[in-house]
Design a protein around this motif. Sequence first.
Motif, short mmCIF file in Angstrom:
data_model
loop_
_atom_site.label_atom_id
_atom_site.label_comp_id
_atom_site.label_asym_id
_atom_site.label_seq_id
_atom_site.Cartn_x
_atom_site.Cartn_y
_atom_site.Cartn_z
N LEU A 150 47.55 53.14 37.79
CA LEU A 150 48.07 52.52 36.58
C LEU A 150 48.98 51.44 36.96
O LEU A 150 49.16 50.31 36.41
CB LEU A 150 48.55 53.51 35.78
N ASP A 151 49.84 51.68 38.04
CA ASP A 151 50.70 50.79 38.38
C ASP A 151 49.75 49.29 38.87
O ASP A 151 50.32 48.10 38.70
CB ASP A 151 51.64 51.05 39.42
N ALA A 152 49.00 49.59 39.54
CA ALA A 152 48.16 48.52 40.22
C ALA A 152 47.20 47.76 39.27
O ALA A 152 47.28 46.35 39.30
CB ALA A 152 47.21 49.04 41.39
N LEU A 153 46.93 48.35 38.19
CA LEU A 153 45.97 47.66 37.31
C LEU A 153 46.95 46.79 36.51
O LEU A 153 46.52 45.75 35.75
CB LEU A 153 45.68 48.73 36.22
N SER A 154 48.22 46.97 36.21
CA SER A 154 49.17 46.14 35.42
C SER A 154 49.23 44.80 36.32
O SER A 154 49.63 43.94 35.43
CB SER A 154 50.46 46.86 35.21
N SER A 155 49.02 44.75 37.45
CA SER A 155 49.42 43.45 38.21
C SER A 155 48.15 42.54 38.39
O SER A 155 48.03 41.75 39.06
CB SER A 155 49.93 43.78 39.47
N LEU A 156 47.01 43.01 37.92
CA LEU A 156 45.72 42.27 38.08
C LEU A 156 45.82 41.13 37.25
O LEU A 156 46.39 40.85 36.04
CB LEU A 156 44.48 43.05 37.61
N THR A 157 44.99 40.12 37.99
CA THR A 157 44.97 38.54 37.18
C THR A 157 43.49 38.33 37.22
O THR A 157 42.57 38.82 37.94
CB THR A 157 45.85 37.45 37.90
N THR A 158 43.33 37.17 36.70
CA THR A 158 41.64 36.41 36.69
C THR A 158 41.71 35.21 37.71
O THR A 158 40.95 34.54 37.45
CB THR A 158 41.27 36.30 35.54
N ASP A 159 42.76 35.33 38.56
CA ASP A 159 42.72 34.18 39.41
C ASP A 159 41.95 34.26 40.63
O ASP A 159 42.38 34.46 41.90
CB ASP A 159 44.37 33.91 39.91
N ASN A 160 40.65 34.11 40.32
CA ASN A 160 39.64 34.43 41.48
C ASN A 160 38.41 33.42 41.05
O ASN A 160 38.43 32.84 39.91
CB ASN A 160 39.38 35.85 41.78
N ALA A 161 37.47 33.51 42.04
CA ALA A 161 36.21 32.50 41.72
C ALA A 161 35.48 33.05 40.57
O ALA A 161 34.87 32.10 39.71
CB ALA A 161 35.28 32.56 43.03
N GLN A 162 35.40 34.19 40.15
CA GLN A 162 34.74 34.72 38.94
C GLN A 162 35.51 34.65 37.69
O GLN A 162 34.96 34.85 36.60
CB GLN A 162 34.43 36.16 38.97
N GLY A 163 36.76 34.50 37.55
CA GLY A 163 37.61 34.48 36.72
C GLY A 163 37.66 35.73 35.92
O GLY A 163 37.57 35.88 34.48
N GLU A 164 37.74 37.03 36.71
CA GLU A 164 37.74 38.30 36.28
C GLU A 164 38.61 39.29 36.85
O GLU A 164 39.23 38.82 37.90
CB GLU A 164 36.13 38.90 36.55
N GLU A 165 39.03 40.45 36.27
CA GLU A 165 39.70 41.47 36.85
C GLU A 165 39.05 41.93 37.72
O GLU A 165 38.23 42.79 37.49
CB GLU A 165 40.46 42.13 35.71
N TYR A 166 39.41 41.82 39.06
CA TYR A 166 38.77 42.75 40.20
C TYR A 166 39.56 44.19 40.35
O TYR A 166 40.77 44.04 40.51
CB TYR A 166 38.69 42.01 41.54
N LEU A 167 38.62 45.08 40.38
CA LEU A 167 39.57 46.36 40.60
C LEU A 167 39.84 46.42 42.06
O LEU A 167 40.80 47.08 42.67
CB LEU A 167 38.24 47.68 40.35
N THR A 168 39.03 45.85 42.94
CA THR A 168 39.22 45.72 44.38
C THR A 168 40.74 45.06 44.41
O THR A 168 41.09 45.21 45.61
CB THR A 168 38.17 44.86 45.00
N ASP A 169 41.42 44.40 43.79
CA ASP A 169 42.36 43.72 43.87
C ASP A 169 43.76 44.82 44.05
O ASP A 169 44.75 44.41 44.39
CB ASP A 169 42.96 42.61 43.09
N THR A 170 43.32 45.91 43.48
CA THR A 170 44.26 47.09 43.45
C THR A 170 44.54 47.43 44.92
O THR A 170 45.71 47.95 45.17
CB THR A 170 43.79 48.24 42.37
N VAL A 171 43.53 47.36 45.73
CA VAL A 171 43.91 47.65 47.15
C VAL A 171 44.84 47.04 47.70
O VAL A 171 45.90 47.72 48.35
CB VAL A 171 42.49 47.39 47.93
N ALA A 172 45.14 45.81 47.68
CA ALA A 172 46.06 45.13 48.41
C ALA A 172 47.49 45.54 47.62
O ALA A 172 48.36 45.65 48.50
CB ALA A 172 45.99 43.58 48.20
N ALA A 173 47.54 45.84 46.32
CA ALA A 173 48.75 46.15 45.82
C ALA A 173 49.33 47.57 46.24
O ALA A 173 50.50 47.80 46.25
CB ALA A 173 48.57 46.27 44.10
N LEU A 174 48.28 48.48 46.63
CA LEU A 174 48.54 49.66 46.98
C LEU A 174 48.61 50.04 48.66
O LEU A 174 48.96 51.20 49.01
CB LEU A 174 47.56 50.73 46.37
N SER A 175 48.38 48.95 49.33
CA SER A 175 47.94 49.04 50.90
C SER A 175 49.31 49.25 51.62
O SER A 175 49.12 49.66 52.71
CB SER A 175 47.33 47.97 51.00
#
Length: 464
Positions: free
Chosen positions: A183-208
């Motif tokens: 839940l904490d990691a989801l709140s930090s997701l952005t669409t600043d990427n090539a697809q312009g989407e919220e990537y679940l994979t970006d939660t990994v960096a936030a939790l690493s």
Amino acid sequence: MIGAVVLAAGKGTRLRSSRAKVLHEVAGRSLLGWALEALRPLDLDRVVVVVGHQADDVAAAAEAMDVPGLVTVLQEPQNGTGHAVRMAVEAGALDGLDEVLVLPGDVPGITTETLVRLRADRGDGAASVLTTRLDDPAGYGRIVRDDDGNVSAIVEHRDATDAQRAIDEVNTAMFAFRTPDLLDALSSLTTDNAQGEEYLTDTVAALSGDGGVRATEAAPDEVSGVNDMAQLAEVEAVLRQRILTRHMAAGVRIVDPATTYVDADVVIEADATVLPGTMLEGRTHIAAGATVGPHSRLVDTVVGEGATVTYTVATETRIGPEATVGPYTHLRTGTVLERGSKAGGFVEMKKAHIGEGSKVPHLSYVGDAEVGRGVNLGAGTITVNYDGFEKHTTTIGDGAFVGSDSMLVAPIDIGTGAFVGAGSTITTDVPADALVVERAQPRIIDGWAARRRARHERDHEREE
């Protein structure tokens, strides 16, 4: 409490199909059905299926699997995997859960055992990610590890540097999360990427941080996704081989696995034999000692112990013990063959109940019929069941005999032990032990054939 989120909202554009991706079937189940079936043995408290494209159809398919604790959540619009999980959170579907598995709905090869490993490998960390290694990882998110071997980030192919693209370990889009950390990691997701989407994979960096994300590696054929029809065929081949291997390990004789197709929910008992070119679909059940094939297709059909089924198509049929079917036989919905009965070559049956020991050896149609025990229907027998408006029933008593090329016009009752003479068209009931014959009186014209030939010869001479 433990739950799972299955991502099933995508369209699957590259399949070039009007059907939602997760509804495509392999080995008798939808792609979504395979994912849900892998989750079933985990006894989860909640299974959340995120739907979007063709939402009603996908939700119905999910509910039909009858998985305990299943709920559906709508993702509209579809704005990435992270957005899909966030929709589940905002709908309250993850409330009260301590741990959440996340997996895509288009990876039918995943096994319960691997999901158990994924959960176990998380340990006391925030998350674990399922990975695999590919000779050609193009298009997949790369797994970036820190010096201790823990996962520090997942970088999508489009966003990766050349050095990151050289990594052969890739993301499979399957995770186990500790829910508060997710839940904490989801709140930090952005669409600043090539697809312009919220990537679940970006939660990994936030939790690493501090080794918070572990990795579990799986074989490539277990985690292969489906993006086009070629990949659909590839994963089906893997699943079918897995199914056949399981049956052979349990004592089933499969003569040629390369030409044998068995759906996931088919039951085959030990010492049954399946010959080449056979397709067993739906909830077909083959009993011990039965032989099916070659070149037969059975759908939702039960075959009894010691029965033989050859060159046959059967749908929603029950074939009793020691019965014989084929060759070139079509058994349609509602047909029942009792013990020791026979449906022979070029016989078609529909909603027919054939009694114990009764024979329909060849070239017959038996529809909407109740046939007793020890009955013989000669070649070319037809139960005429349709009057142009309604279907009607033919009843044939125990021990009756119907001669070849007979028409029994329903509704009609042929009594116990009665005989029907060959070539008859019977339109009225026949009493028990009676003989019925209905034929036109033969007319014999002596010398007719010789005169016809002579006339033909004279006509031929005039033409010359």
